[in-house]
Design an enzyme around this catalytic site. Structure first.
Site, short mmCIF file in Angstrom:
data_model
loop_
_atom_site.label_atom_id
_atom_site.label_comp_id
_atom_site.label_asym_id
_atom_site.label_seq_id
_atom_site.Cartn_x
_atom_site.Cartn_y
_atom_site.Cartn_z
N GLU A 60 -12.16 8.32 -4.34
CA GLU A 60 -11.32 8.19 -3.04
C GLU A 60 -10.81 9.82 -2.01
O GLU A 60 -9.94 9.77 -2.95
CB GLU A 60 -9.67 7.58 -3.76
N LYS B 25 3.80 -4.96 -4.52
CA LYS B 25 2.72 -4.32 -5.60
C LYS B 25 3.01 -3.15 -6.55
O LYS B 25 3.47 -2.46 -5.60
CB LYS B 25 1.52 -4.17 -4.72
#
Length: 443
Positions: free
Chosen positions: A241, A196
């Site tokens: 986040e 990723k």
């Protein structure tokens, strides 16, 4: 205002610093405090803020400024902060997280970035938590003075100025060219280089009038109450986040990875939440991010809790897959000592949610194909106190105000790319993630 002390890593602060925290009742409180109660206290110049759902910290004035850079920037900042504390005389009459000496910080994503990092120790901090509000002052001298009063220390209240019309232009890479960047990332994944990679882009904004940061902060805090609205040294935003919160031996990290844009129709968005929760592409992306956080925290914790499945976090512009990873910090010496929140942030950074997997290979790929310096975008931003506890978010849904021209603002957005990613869909996702800052700058 007097000139702040500029402390390079390891430098000595020449004066004694007198820190005083007292409880105040100048601001209203309640079950649903208004973020404006804190943000309205800020001056237009160099405001410091970390606010969520009306609670948090705001500060102004620079007593000490610590500037760092390179791969050791986190450790250097911590050593300099400890040097500041060694010269401090502290009287804390409240003793809550965020009282006593507090420093705000913002750090570059990449070790090689010229943005480095900065830690600012404000002269005045106002904090609020669970219905209690306090005032912290930091001054130079050798003795405690009279009790500080907010009415005497708060700047004259002026309304935040509207930035007027805003013109947007492509940043380092055009939108069309960024499709090729994502395609290159997918090709690298399919070739086995990484599992990723997170790729980002920037957009430049030019405001009609000089940007009053308070305007943007107020709009973000009102619209994105579940996010952490921040302002540190020209880096502003509302991040969903939480990289790490460390408080009295407990640690929490909120991981977001996997995103779908909202439609504005409630019924349609419920259906899209279901699609997101069962999307193999998004679940794969999220699994990488959660695993990277759990792996990074493990050496510091005696126990951790990693949720089996994520929940869907709903924001005004997007839906995210989210997981809250928690842990109990170990004490390496068998006493109450444990790593500071900044040390934990350094150990966690960069997570797979903003870099990729494996981390080192993903960072190399980003440097090779992304085409821009992220500066402090996607780096840790937040605050910590004298005991090391604090809160550090990831500087997402963010922008950087130009140091020399307050008409110029650089907006950022990034997307997690896996083998199944489609460049056009990732571009659309990046545009959705630019919405908060576009909203913040709008009239």
């Amino acid at each position: 205002m007097s000139t702040p002390n500029r402390a390079a890593a390891g430098a000595h602060v020449p004066q004694h610093l007198v820190v005083r925290t007292v409880e105040i009742h100048d601001l209203p409180s309640g079950d649903h405090p208004d973020p404006a109660d804190l943000l309205d206290l800020l001056p237009p110049d160099a405001p410091l803020a970390w606010v969520r759902r009306g609670d948090g910290l705001v500060g102004w004035g620079e007593a000490v400024r610590i500037e760092v850079g390179g791969p050791d920037r986190f450790a250097d900042a911590e050593r300099a902060w400890q040097d500041v504390l060694a010269h401090a005389v502290v009287r804390d009459e409240v003793r809550l997280p965020g009282t006593g000496p507090v420093a705000f910080g913002s750090f570059a994503f990449d070790d090689a970035s010229a943005a480095g990092g900065v830690v600012v120790v404000p002269r005045v901090v106002v904090g609020r938590r669970d219905g209690r509000t306090w005032l912290t002052t930091l001054s130079t001298g050798a003795a405690l003075g009279p009790l500080p009063r907010l009415a005497e220390l708060a700047p004259a209240r002026t309304p935040a100025a509207c930035p007027g019309e805003v013109a947007y232009t492509d940043g380092a890479v055009t939108a069309d060219a960024w499709l090729d960047v994502v395609a290159d990332g997918v090709a690298a994944i399919r070739a086995g280089e990484v599992d990723k990679v997170v790729l980002a882009r920037d957009v430049h904004a030019r405001t009609e009038h000089p940007l009053d940061v308070r305007w943007a902060l107020g709009r973000l805090a009102e619209r994105y109450r579940s996010c952490w609205t921040f302002s540190v040294d020209g880096m502003i935003g509302a991040t969903p986040e939480l990289l790490v919160r460390s408080e009295r031996g407990l640690v929490t990290s909120r991981v977001l990875a996997g995103t779908i844009r909202r439609t504005g129709d409630d019924d349609a968005d419920v259906a899209r939440a279901g699609i997101l929760a069962h999307s193999s592409k998004d679940l794969e992306e999220h699994e990488y991010a959660v695993a990277s956080v759990a792996r990074a925290l493990a050496p510091y914790c005696s126990s951790t809790n990693v949720p089996d499945v994520p929940f869907v976090l709903s924001l005004p512009n997007v839906l995210h897959l989210a997981s809250d990873v928690t842990g109990v910090l170990a004490s390496p010496q068998g006493d109450d000592a444990h790593p500071s929140s900044l040390a934990l942030a350094a150990a966690l950074h960069p997570t797979a949610a903003v870099c990729g997997t494996p981390t080192a290979a993903a960072r190399d790929l980003i440097a090779r194909i992304e085409g821009m310096d992220r500066a402090r975008y996607a780096g840790p931003v937040g605050w910590f106190g004298a005991d090391g506890d604090g809160e550090w978010g990831i500087a997402l849904r963010s922008a950087e105000v130009d140091r020399t021209d307050p008409h110029r603002v650089r907006l950022f957005a990034g997307c997690g790319v896996v083998a199944a990613s489609d460049p056009a869909a990732e571009l659309a996702e990046s545009q959705a993630k630019l919405v908060p800052m576009r909203f913040a700058l709008s009239s």
